[in-house]
Design a protein around this motif. Structure first.
Motif, PDB file in Angstrom:
ATOM      1  N   THR A  33     -11.092  -1.683   1.076  1.00 47.71           N
ATOM      2  CA  THR A  33      -9.683  -1.933   1.415  1.00 47.71           C
ATOM      3  C   THR A  33      -8.792  -1.322   0.337  1.00 47.71           C
ATOM      4  N   PRO A  34      -8.247  -0.143   0.605  1.00 48.65           N
ATOM      5  CA  PRO A  34      -7.357   0.476  -0.381  1.00 48.65           C
ATOM      6  C   PRO A  34      -5.908  -0.021  -0.245  1.00 48.65           C
ATOM      7  N   ASP A  35      -5.164   0.080  -1.330  1.00 51.82           N
ATOM      8  CA  ASP A  35      -3.703  -0.021  -1.258  1.00 51.82           C
ATOM      9  C   ASP A  35      -3.206   1.390  -0.986  1.00 51.82           C
ATOM     10  N   LEU A  36      -2.404   1.539   0.055  1.00 55.64           N
ATOM     11  CA  LEU A  36      -1.898   2.882   0.402  1.00 55.64           C
ATOM     12  C   LEU A  36      -0.832   3.319  -0.608  1.00 55.64           C
ATOM     13  N   ARG A  37      -0.564   4.616  -0.673  1.00 58.38           N
ATOM     14  CA  ARG A  37       0.266   5.154  -1.773  1.00 58.38           C
ATOM     15  C   ARG A  37       1.624   4.465  -1.932  1.00 58.38           C
ATOM     16  N   GLY A  38       1.884   4.104  -3.183  1.00 59.64           N
ATOM     17  CA  GLY A  38       3.156   3.465  -3.522  1.00 59.64           C
ATOM     18  C   GLY A  38       3.187   1.971  -3.227  1.00 59.64           C
ATOM     19  N   LEU A  39       2.131   1.438  -2.619  1.00 53.69           N
ATOM     20  CA  LEU A  39       2.115   0.041  -2.203  1.00 53.69           C
ATOM     21  C   LEU A  39       1.012  -0.709  -2.939  1.00 53.69           C
ATOM     22  N   GLY A  40       1.135  -2.040  -2.985  1.00 53.11           N
ATOM     23  CA  GLY A  40       0.156  -2.816  -3.738  1.00 53.11           C
ATOM     24  C   GLY A  40       0.052  -2.288  -5.150  1.00 53.11           C
ATOM     25  N   GLU A  41      -1.189  -2.080  -5.611  1.00 53.77           N
ATOM     26  CA  GLU A  41      -1.377  -1.604  -6.987  1.00 53.77           C
ATOM     27  C   GLU A  41      -1.638  -0.098  -7.074  1.00 53.77           C
ATOM     28  N   THR A  42      -1.445   0.598  -5.968  1.00 48.92           N
ATOM     29  CA  THR A  42      -1.610   2.059  -5.991  1.00 48.92           C
ATOM     30  C   THR A  42      -0.308   2.719  -6.422  1.00 48.92           C
ATOM     31  N   THR A  43      -0.440   3.714  -7.268  1.00 53.24           N
ATOM     32  CA  THR A  43       0.771   4.364  -7.774  1.00 53.24           C
ATOM     33  C   THR A  43       1.398   5.238  -6.688  1.00 53.24           C
ATOM     34  N   ALA A  44       2.655   5.587  -6.936  1.00 56.63           N
ATOM     35  CA  ALA A  44       3.354   6.514  -6.042  1.00 56.63           C
ATOM     36  C   ALA A  44       3.343   7.883  -6.692  1.00 56.63           C
ATOM     37  N   ALA A  45       3.580   8.918  -5.885  1.00 57.99           N
ATOM     38  CA  ALA A  45       3.728  10.255  -6.461  1.00 57.99           C
ATOM     39  C   ALA A  45       5.057  10.308  -7.212  1.00 57.99           C
ATOM     40  N   ASP A  46       5.173  11.236  -8.140  1.00 58.62           N
ATOM     41  CA  ASP A  46       6.465  11.422  -8.819  1.00 58.62           C
ATOM     42  C   ASP A  46       7.485  11.908  -7.798  1.00 58.62           C
ATOM     43  N   GLY A  47       8.741  11.554  -8.026  1.00 57.22           N
ATOM     44  CA  GLY A  47       9.784  12.039  -7.124  1.00 57.22           C
ATOM     45  C   GLY A  47       9.956  11.107  -5.942  1.00 57.22           C
TER      46      GLY A  47
END
Ligand code: MLT
Length: 267
Positions: A50-64
């Motif tokens: 079960t991943p956290d999708l990008r920018g959500l939960g504890e997964t980082t977001a891309a710059d910008g």
């Protein structure tokens, strides 16, 4: 919790159990914790990721402030599978997670052993829906997640859940308010930009289970029935009394449907 570098982000995920792999993708504005009951129920027989999708939960977001598109999220999940040495998995997604699952089966067909589409839809947003998403993104960035959570909560949960399951209401609200505003805005813009995949449904050859809460007002039964008609051999399970977050509102029924489907798959 584990993390993996995938592309331009650090992806957080849980990986429990052993057996054929099952990847479950959360909705918006939620995180991987929404799958806790499914991971518990299925990990005796399946490896549940079960991943956290990008920018959500504890997964980082891309710059910008690029939108987190469904295609990018699908690419992240495929890269995570690669990182974990998993060639093919059953892929399940609820709502936004379903948009990502559809993008994944479209772009990376060979990675998908089976598909579970819960409380989701294949259509793109209408112009009006896109405008609402942009307003929501701006509001969240300006004011935080509380007002978005207040507006969404009565729509995502069935009336009976709101009235009778205060712990679930609180849990869903907490998931929403703990979401970082930048991640939420980026996912809203990503959902607004998503492709219509209705035309692609007849091309899906993976065994498919469609699940919907009978009280789902965001992606109602008609959307599930459309997918059922268009995806050859697919099966539809209606979870009576559940709203849009059917896996949390009625976990026993949801898990039963999921397990029954997965157990019947050919090895
Ligand atoms: C979700 O639950 O992921 C969202 O409600 C989906 C959407 O807003 O289209």
């Amino acid at each position: 919790m584990s993390t993996a570098r995938v592309g331009d982000i650090e992806m957080a995920y849980d990986d429990v159990g052993s057996g054929p792999p099952l990847v479950l993708l959360h909705g918006f504005p939620f995180n991987r914790s929404m799958w806790h009951e499914q991971a518990e129920a299925l990990s005796a027989r399946y490896r549940v990721i079960t991943p956290d999708l990008r920018g959500l939960g504890e997964t980082t977001a891309a710059d910008g402030d690029e939108p987190a598109t469904m295609n990018l999220m699908a690419q992240d999940v495929a890269a995570l599978m690669e990182h974990l040495g998993i060639a093919r998995a059953a892929i399940g997604g609820l709502s936004m997670g379903g948009y990502v699952a559809l993008a994944l089966v479209h772009k990376f067909r060979l990675r998908v052993r089976a598909l579970i589409l819960a409380d989701t839809r294949p259509q793109a947003d209408t112009e009006e829906a896109r405008a609402v998403r942009e307003q929501q993104a701006r509001k969240a960035l300006a004011e935080g997640m509380d007002s978005l959570a207040d507006a969404m909560l009565p729509k995502v949960l069935a009336p009976s859940t709101l009235a009778e399951q205060p712990l679930i209401v609180e849990r869903v609200r907490r998931m929403m308010t703990s979401t970082r505003v930048e991640g939420a805005a980026s996912a809203l813009r990503g959902m607004a930009a998503r492709n219509d995949r209705t035309f692609f449904l007849p091309d899906i050859i993976a065994p498919t289970l469609i699940i919907v809460g009978s009280e789902d007002r965001i992606t109602p039964l008609a959307d599930a029935e459309l997918m059922r008609r268009e995806i050859r051999g697919s099966r539809l399970e209606v979870i009576e009394g559940a709203g849009h977050v059917s896996n949390l509102e009625r976990p026993m029924q949801f898990n039963y449907a999921l397990k029954d489907f997965l157990d019947a798959l050919q090895p």
